[in-house]
Enzyme design. Structure first.
Site, mmCIF file in Angstrom:
data_model
loop_
_atom_site.group_PDB
_atom_site.id
_atom_site.type_symbol
_atom_site.label_atom_id
_atom_site.label_comp_id
_atom_site.label_asym_id
_atom_site.label_seq_id
_atom_site.Cartn_x
_atom_site.Cartn_y
_atom_site.Cartn_z
ATOM 1 N N GLY A 237 0.758 -1.086 -0.034
ATOM 2 C CA GLY A 237 -0.080 -0.007 0.062
ATOM 3 C C GLY A 237 0.626 1.232 -0.043
ATOM 4 C CG MET B 89 5.947 1.040 -2.782
ATOM 5 S SD MET B 89 6.830 -0.563 -3.625
ATOM 6 C CE MET B 89 5.914 -2.042 -2.855
ATOM 7 C CB ILE C 144 10.319 -13.827 -7.475
ATOM 8 C CG1 ILE C 144 10.830 -12.336 -7.360
ATOM 9 C CG2 ILE C 144 8.992 -13.903 -8.189
ATOM 10 C CD1 ILE C 144 11.152 -11.634 -8.659
ATOM 11 C CB CYS D 145 0.399 -12.141 -6.352
ATOM 12 S SG CYS D 145 1.008 -12.215 -8.136
ATOM 13 C CG ASP E 85 4.213 -6.928 -10.659
ATOM 14 O OD1 ASP E 85 3.467 -5.769 -10.529
ATOM 15 O OD2 ASP E 85 5.472 -7.124 -10.454
#
Length: 724
Positions: free
Chosen positions: A196, A198, A221, A306, A308
């Site tokens: 949040g 960003m 990742i 998620c 992206d």
């Protein structure tokens, strides 16, 4: 999972040249430097995946009988729909979202203008779209990226809320009400809140109709990358033969196995758990199973995202689709699933696999650093003797690792084994449900090798948009065609096919319980370099495959024998029918001969009663007979006297040789047979035709043989025809 070490003697001049060549070959700077574009011509030409994507949409809409084509796509004629969903071309030029496919499956009630408004509320414009739908119940599995709710979590979008609400269609089959919607956030809750700051974040259930939000807690990742490095290091250290050529049983005097100390050995083996790889695999399996259960048991709709929407989201959606749809558990269906959810929806393969992308903006990651054995799992050991070459190589590897810390090199790039982890999850399901999958574990291994080999263009670049602009499909070979050629050589007996596959046993969703989701190392992939003997398929499977091969050969021999037996049976039946016909013909001939013999005997007696000597014989016997010959064929008549002698319906031709008696005998004959039955006898007993030869057989009148010379001399004035 393979580590190769190049060792050089001190002062070797070729070290830098070899190092530069390796770096150039393994880490090319440009896309066109990859092996896929320099390997020469290939027989496995790459076809356009857009056609296959539209065909998969047709299947999901219940229109599987339709087939798309390039011309159909170019003319925009692929935009079909059913009662709930439609295919939209709003992203045909990739202007709305550069990482989404050209065609999208969306709710029928949502217009394209609404889609353009909704995409601005999602990260990277990856708005909610349908990845899989149940054409019977109307439940859907949708995907997107995180909403841009802002730091205070108070930003909203009417277009986005309408689009998400349209996923909650009404129940079919008479059930009232609208189905429930689950929004599955693959991230841990704290990570979602941190995003949040960003501008990202997560949805609020109060803003979406009949909605419930759940968090799966799957790491990002970077955690997956570090986990794979630890796993690889564990396997290299404790495998049969390590990268330095030494067995784990003999390294450092057996210190890695605690020198027989059971507690130390347990601590050594626990390093596998410390890698976290199996825990991550279990989390992905558990999240996918939960999604599939909600869709299958509740007919609920599911929206997964998620940050992206192209890493963890793709893992969960693709694995849940595999559990829900038996078609995706076939070889062709697996290809359609990978092309749809991984390739078309923009998983960044170039970034995740460490290859250059088309745009060139992606950073080229460094080689994964190799961990030294953790000091807390091995007992202290004396320094190896300088004379041991394997120990020297081991020390060199350890020193290089210490000079390149993991945290600095790994977090500076976006490399991550996301796709490898998903295929690992598929192998776990294949282990749990060996009858449900058409493909085998060997197929998954060969498939991964082809993906990472840079021989094919299917998995290059970061999105469909980049592959289209780069012309990858026209300039490189096709991975799927290559695998199909491998299977065509042996047919169904190829190692890619699962010999235990039984589609009727699992013709619906697979819903594994939580207790069954206990993953293990994938031996065929993870252990094939560290433990090659243990990585082979089990002896039971190998024996079954051999038995299946033998059975197939026996079946072919059986079919050939049955075919030969059928041919022989047909031949025997034909011969039997011919013999039966011949027998019937022979019987008819014998019957005809008997009948002819009886008729000939009667004719002979009748003619002999006229005082003639008669000899009846076949044609061969009368050719040289001295007497005068008269041929009497079947169905012919011979006139004798003034009557007729008929050979009725005989199938034989006979030759009758007739020898006439002298004149004296003729006179006696006339006086002997002339009786009251003769119509030419006068009342005084005289004969009105004295020159005629009359004949009678018993009490029946046969006829007369006329004297034609006398008949010619008659006139109407003769006394023969005077009235009484």
């Amino acid at each position: 999972m393979r580590i190769i070490i190049f060792g050089f003697r001190p002062g070797t001049k070729q070290r830098r040249a070899v190092f530069a060549a390796l770096m150039k070959g393994t880490r090319p700077a440009m896309l066109w430097d990859l092996y896929a574009f320099n390997s020469g011509p290939s027989n496995n030409s790459n076809t356009n995946p857009k056609v296959r994507l539209v065909n998969e949409y047709y299947r999901l809409l219940g229109m599987g009988s339709l087939q798309s084509s390039i011309s159909t796509i170019e003319d925009g004629l692929f935009k079909l729909h059913n009662d709930w969903w439609r295919i939209s071309d709003v992203n045909a030029n990739y202007n709305m979202c550069t990482t989404y496919p050209f065609a999208l499956l969306v709710p029928k009630a949502i217009r394209d203008t609404d889609l353009l408004k909704a995409c601005t509320f999602r990260a990277r414009c990856r708005l909610p779209v349908i990845s899989w739908c149940d054409k019977r119940t109307g439940a859907v599995l949708a995907r997107s990226s995180q909403p841009l709710v802002g730091l205070m979590m108070n930003m909203r979008s009417n277009a986005d809320e309408s689009l998400v609400g349209a996923l909650c269609t009404r129940f079919s089959r008479g059930k009232e009400g609208r189905r429930k919607l689950y929004i599955a956030d693959a991230r841990p809750r704290k990570n979602a809140l941190a995003n949040g700051a960003m501008g990202g974040g997560s949805e609020s259930s109060s803003n979406y109709f009949n909605c419930e939000i759940v968090f799966f807690g799957i790491d990002n990742i970077h955690a997956m990358r570090e986990s794979l490095v630890r796993l690889r290091d564990y396997l290299d250290t404790h495998g049969t033969t390590s990268s330095d050529g030494m067995s784990s049983f003999l390294r450092d005097g057996g210190s890695t196995w605690g020198r027989g100390n059971l507690s130390s050995m347990s601590a050594s083996v626990s390093t596998l758990g410390d890698s976290g790889w199996l825990i991550h695999v279990q989390n992905v399996l558990a999240g996918s199973a939960w999604i599939a259960a909600r869709v299958a048991l509740e007919s609920a709709s599911m929206l997964v995202h998620c940050s992206d929407g192209w890493d963890r989201t793709t893992q969960l959606v693709a694995l849940a689709s595999l559990l829900l749809d038996p078609y995706y558990r076939t070889i062709n269906g697996f290809q359609a699933l990978v092309e749809k959810d991984w390739l078309a929806f923009g998983h960044p393969f170039s970034d995740r696999a460490g290859m250059p992308s088309f745009s060139g903006s992606g950073s080229i990651p460094l080689e994964l650093s190799r961990h030294a054995s953790s000091p807390n799992i091995t007992s202290p050991s004396p320094a190896p003797a300088p004379s041991s070459p394997s120990s020297s190589i081991r020390q060199l590897s350890t020193s290089l690792t210490s000079q390149a810390p993991l945290s600095n090199t790994q977090h500076s790039n976006s490399y991550s084994p996301i796709f490898l982890q998903w295929v690992d999850c598929v192998s776990q399901l294949l282990r749990m449900y060996p009858f449900a999958f058409e493909f085998s574990s060997a197929f998954l291994v060969d498939f991964l090798d082809c993906v990472l080999s840079c021989r094919f263009g299917n998995f290059l670049c970061n999105s469909e948009n980049e592959r289209v602009k780069a012309g990858v499909f026209e300039a490189s070979a096709c991975l799927w065609e290559h695998l199909a050629d491998m299977r065509s050589s042996e047919g169904s007996s190829h190692v890619h096919y699962n010999i235990f596959y039984n589609p009727s046993k699992h013709d619906g969703p697979l819903l594994p319980p939580a207790a069954a989701l206990a993953p293990t190392l994938w031996p065929q992939f993870h252990l094939r370099w560290a433990c090659p003997s243990e990585a082979q398929s089990s002896q039971v499977e190998a024996q079954c495959r051999n038995m299946m091969g033998n059975y197939s050969e026996l079946q072919k021999a059986k079919d050939l024998a049955e075919s030969n037996a059928r041919e022989i049976t047909t031949t025997v039946e034909s011969l039997t029918a011919d013999l039966l016909n011949e027998s019937q013909v022979s019987y008819s001939a014998v019957a005809s001969a008997r009948k002819a013999k009886i008729e000939n005997a009667g004719i002979k007696r009748a003619i002999e009663s006229l005082g003639y000597k008669v000899r009846v014989s076949d044609a061969a016997d009368i050719e040289n007979h001295p007497a005068r010959k008269t041929n009497i064929p079947s169905r012919t008549r011979e006139t004798i006297g003034s009557g007729e002698l008929s050979d009725e319906k005989t199938d034989l031709s006979v030759s009758i040789s007739v020898t006439e008696d002298n004149d004296n005998d003729s006179g006696n004959l006339t006086s002997r047979i002339c009786e009251s039955l003769c119509p030419l006898r006068a009342e005084d007993g005289g004969c009105r035709w004295p020159n005629a030869g009359c004949a009678r057989l018993r009490s029946q009148f046969i006829g007369m043989k006329a004297n034609y010379d006398a008949f010619d001399r008659l006139s109407i004035y003769d006394s023969y025809f005077q009235p009484e």
